[in-house]
Design a protein around this motif. Structure first.
Motif, mmCIF file in Angstrom:
data_model
loop_
_atom_site.group_PDB
_atom_site.id
_atom_site.type_symbol
_atom_site.label_atom_id
_atom_site.label_comp_id
_atom_site.label_asym_id
_atom_site.label_seq_id
_atom_site.Cartn_x
_atom_site.Cartn_y
_atom_site.Cartn_z
ATOM 1 N N ARG A 1 30.099 38.279 40.685
ATOM 2 C CA ARG A 1 29.284 39.506 40.157
ATOM 3 C C ARG A 1 27.914 39.658 40.534
ATOM 4 N N HIS B 1 27.915 41.313 44.060
ATOM 5 C CA HIS B 1 27.995 42.548 44.038
ATOM 6 C C HIS B 1 26.932 43.440 43.516
ATOM 7 N N ILE C 1 33.282 36.431 47.425
ATOM 8 C CA ILE C 1 33.914 37.661 46.657
ATOM 9 C C ILE C 1 35.232 37.486 46.887
ATOM 10 N N TRP D 1 33.913 44.993 43.748
ATOM 11 C CA TRP D 1 33.276 43.642 44.609
ATOM 12 C C TRP D 1 33.882 44.024 45.931
#
Length: 768
Positions: free
Chosen positions: A465, A468, A509, A544
């Protein structure tokens, strides 16, 4: 000043001759620790020369208020200080009314200091002539017990050589201490009570702000020619110090000895109201065992450590001494028995850097602890970060991130960020990637996947997160970029698209998504729990992946290399070989402005990516990047030589690999960076282990199998090491002619050696 003064020896660090200019350096090099506490090698007796006094307790720190010239939103409020703890080792000595002080002696002869790494003790011996012309012979030995890790023991012996002498040993405790490293010269300790009971003494104190409660304690006995004396000790005390005096008339050539036990009980392990009671129980145990038996236990405890952790090198004493020093200090710093603790960059040897946890743990230390101890030790290090996940989310929120994005701190004691150089703290964000990589590395090496559904996946989601949200979409490039960062090379700040940062962000990711899918398929109840907790949706995951699939990496077609960052080719590209040697080290000779504009690289940066993700690139690509970037690298980070040694070995550039190995293994012993007086470089010492096992040994784990491509420097006759791979201990012995393998236990082991499968039967040497 040339600090190449340590006598080469296979098992000991030895200094011969007393030189006041070397005292601070030796205080670092000869430091002691037992995982729970540690101390610089300060003299027990009074020393009025230049000294850096330091005793430290694991996990005890002080939040020193941040000191900056101009406050910026997002700065941490404090910088965690590793605290100089109350002094328990002190034994002042008074001889015929004159204080014994090596700095004021008329003559010091035959001075010898030894740190015996095989057995875990420190000694000094010498002859000295005091200002009052009394000649004495002195022998001192001390150690910090591994078995009773709240206790240290000292045996201090004095023999008057030319006269009878009235000698008083004055053991003391002192909480009126200061830190070498302090922003505001604050008072760090509040002394609550000073007391004594018979030959025992106690100082109860607590840290300001953090309120760690500590009891420093001591108890002493005295002997004449090894016969115990029953002397009624006189006690004097003030608000922060308590001292006993054991005075005795000592005949010429008689030996007067004090044995002192001391240490700390801490409210991390005991109720704060029970600290004195716990100290008394600990002292009783130590005294009942006695100095010599406790020392024998120490020798056995270290023998058990060395049985698994030792690396032998034949034919090169300085190389052998170097690796053992590194392994010894790592085990003095962290033994893996307490999941609340971590591995500080200075360990128990100094105060620089503050905090106890850097990305060094995940990138460098975990491989060492995985392979030389039970895998539970490495799992504890991973659990440490899981336990701090909420703090990492809060750290990110302070910078404007949301939705559970996690930014792990650059430096921490308790999960909060406590480092306040903006260009490091908030731009050196690649540390998030090292934490994710450690989870991958742990599973790859141990085969234990259970950590990921139980704890690790939540960490990976928070990190994904963050990446991203941290990436930006560039309409000009039609790709995602990451702006305003500092890569591992801290000699470039606030750059755009650092290759290593962008690459590890993409990998994080992808790795998070891969494990979300695996947990969903194979661990349904964990998957449901994690999804409910994190509120993660398929739509978010696809966002993502959009970032990962379209990440930008700067590349030079001319040089056929990934660029360290967008502007690297704009620099005046003069290699280190053409840099005036008088300008080295540049971090001590140049302004920061000049360093930032230079092409010089502090440590592996783009090459750090090639180290972590070796299988993503060909050997030809590695060589191209190594040959391009290493000539610009000044290796002014302790973490630099080990990665370069591993890569040089892989490329068959053995002279380079050996040179880098010597630099990493003897970084502190030979003081390459001219800063050993500040403390040792503990976390980089794990890189020394890696440079042999992964570099010369060529050890990798691929497809659940150990693989080796053994090489040996021409300077060595042979070397050997052990690894604990999935509960099987494999010994590897490499000579100039062959490599031999032997596995303990009852199970066969199949490994790859130079891409050929080798079947090893327990307790049978297999030569390849």
């Amino acid at each position: 000043m040339n600090l190449d003064y340590i006598i080469p020896n296979n098992w000991s660090i030895i200094e011969e001759g007393f030189n006041p200019e070397l005292v601070k350096s030796s205080e670092s090099i000869f430091s002691l620790g037992n995982g729970a506490m540690g101390q610089r090698a300060n003299f027990e007796e009074t020393y009025t020369g230049a000294t850096f006094q330091g005793s430290y307790i694991a996990g005890v720190y002080y939040p020193d208020k941040t000191r900056v010239g101009w406050w910026k939103n997002g700065y941490p409020e404090y910088f965690a200080k590793v605290l100089n703890a109350p002094n328990w080792i002190g034994i002042n000595v008074n001889i015929n009314g004159t204080a014994f002080d090596l700095n004021t002696c008329k003559k010091v002869e035959n001075f010898r200091r030894e740190l015996n790494m095989k057995e875990g003790w420190l000694s000094r011996s010498f002859k000295a002539t005091l200002p009052n012309d009394v000649e004495i012979a002195v022998k001192v030995k001390r150690f910090l017990s591994l078995d009773l890790d709240e206790v240290g023991a000292i045996k201090f012996q004095i023999t008057p050589l030319n006269t009878h002498a009235n000698i008083a040993f004055e053991p003391y405790l002192d909480s009126g201490i200061t830190n070498e490293d302090s922003n505001w010269d604050d008072k760090f300790w509040d002394t609550l009570n000073v007391s004594h009971d018979n030959h025992q003494a106690f100082i109860q104190c607590k840290t300001m702000k953090t309120h760690f409660h500590v009891c420093a304690f001591m108890e002493s006995e005295v002997f004449i020619n090894d016969k115990k004396l029953l002397i009624e000790a006189k006690n004097t005390a003030d608000a922060t110090k308590t001292t006993f005096s054991y005075a005795h008339a000592v005949k010429q050539n008689e030996t007067y000895t004090i044995c002192k036990f001391g240490g700390y009980t801490v409210d991390r392990n005991h109720a704060k109201e029970d600290l004195v009671k716990a100290a008394k129980a600990t002292l009783k145990k130590a005294k009942d065992i006695g100095f010599e038996t406790l020392l024998d236990m120490q020798k056995q405890a270290w023998a058990n450590i060395w049985e698994m952790a030792d690396i032998t090198i034949d034919g090169d004493v300085k190389a052998q001494q170097g690796i053992r020093f590194n392994i010894y200090q790592l085990n003095q710093t962290y033994l893996g028995t307490d999941a609340r603790l971590n591995i500080g960059p200075k360990g128990f040897t100094g105060e620089k850097y503050g905090g106890s946890t850097y990305w060094d743990t995940e990138a460098y230390c975990i491989p060492f602890y995985m392979a030389t101890k039970d895998q539970s030790v490495a799992r504890n290090l991973l659990a440490y970060r899981y336990n701090h996940l909420q703090k990492a989310i809060e750290n990110a929120e302070k910078l404007g991130f949301s939705n559970g994005a996690a930014l792990y701190p650059m430096v921490t004691m308790n999960g909060e960020e406590c480092h306040n150089e903006w260009e490091i703290t908030f731009e050196e964000i690649h540390r998030n990637g090292a934490i994710a990589f450690a989870i991958y590395n742990y599973h790859r090496f141990t085969g234990d996947y259970s950590y990921i559904p139980q704890k690790g996946l939540e960490v990976l989601i928070g990190i994904a997160r963050f990446w991203h949200q941290r990436a930006s979409y560039s309409t000009q490039k039609n790709q995602y970029v990451i702006l305003g960062v500092t890569g591992p090379n801290e000699y470039e700040n606030n750059v755009n698209n650092n290759f290593y940062t962008n690459y590890i962000a993409k990998w994080c990711i992808n790795y998070a998504v891969e494990n979300i899918e695996k947990v969903e398929a194979e661990f349904a109840s964990d998957f449901t729990r994690i999804m409910n907790k994190t509120k993660l949706s398929k739509a978010e995951i696809s966002q993502w992946q959009e970032v990962a699939n379209n990440m930008y990496f700067p590349y030079s077609e001319e040089h056929q290399v990934y660029l360290q960052q967008d502007g690297f080719l704009d620099k005046h590209l003069v290699t280190v070989a053409n840099l005036d040697k008088s300008q080295r080290p540049i971090n001590q000779k140049w302004s920061w402005d000049r360093i930032l504009r230079s092409p010089y690289i502090k440590q592996a940066d783009t090459l750090q990516g090639f180290y972590f993700f070796e299988d993503h690139f060909t050997t030809e690509e590695l060589k191209r990047h190594f040959d391009y970037y290493e000539p610009f690298t000044v290796h002014e980070s302790s973490l630099s030589p080990c990665v370069h040694s591993i890569q040089a070995a892989k490329l068959g550039q053995m002279d380079q690999a050996y040179t880098f190995y010597l630099r990493t293994s003897r970084l502190d012993l030979d003081d390459y960076n001219h800063e050993v007086h500040e403390g040792l470089h503990i976390t980089s010492m794990a890189g020394t282990w890696m440079s042999i096992v992964e570099g010369f040994g060529g050890m990798r784990v691929r497809n659940n199998q150990l693989c080796f491509e053994p090489r040996i420097p021409s300077q060595w006759e042979a070397y050997s090491f052990k690894v604990n791979f999935r509960h099987q201990v494999l010994k590897v012995m490499v000579t100039q002619k062959e490599t031999r393998f032997e596995v303990d236990g009852e199970q066969d082991l199949k490994i790859l050696v130079n891409n050929r499968e080798v079947h090893i039967i327990p307790h049978q040497l297999i030569a390849v």
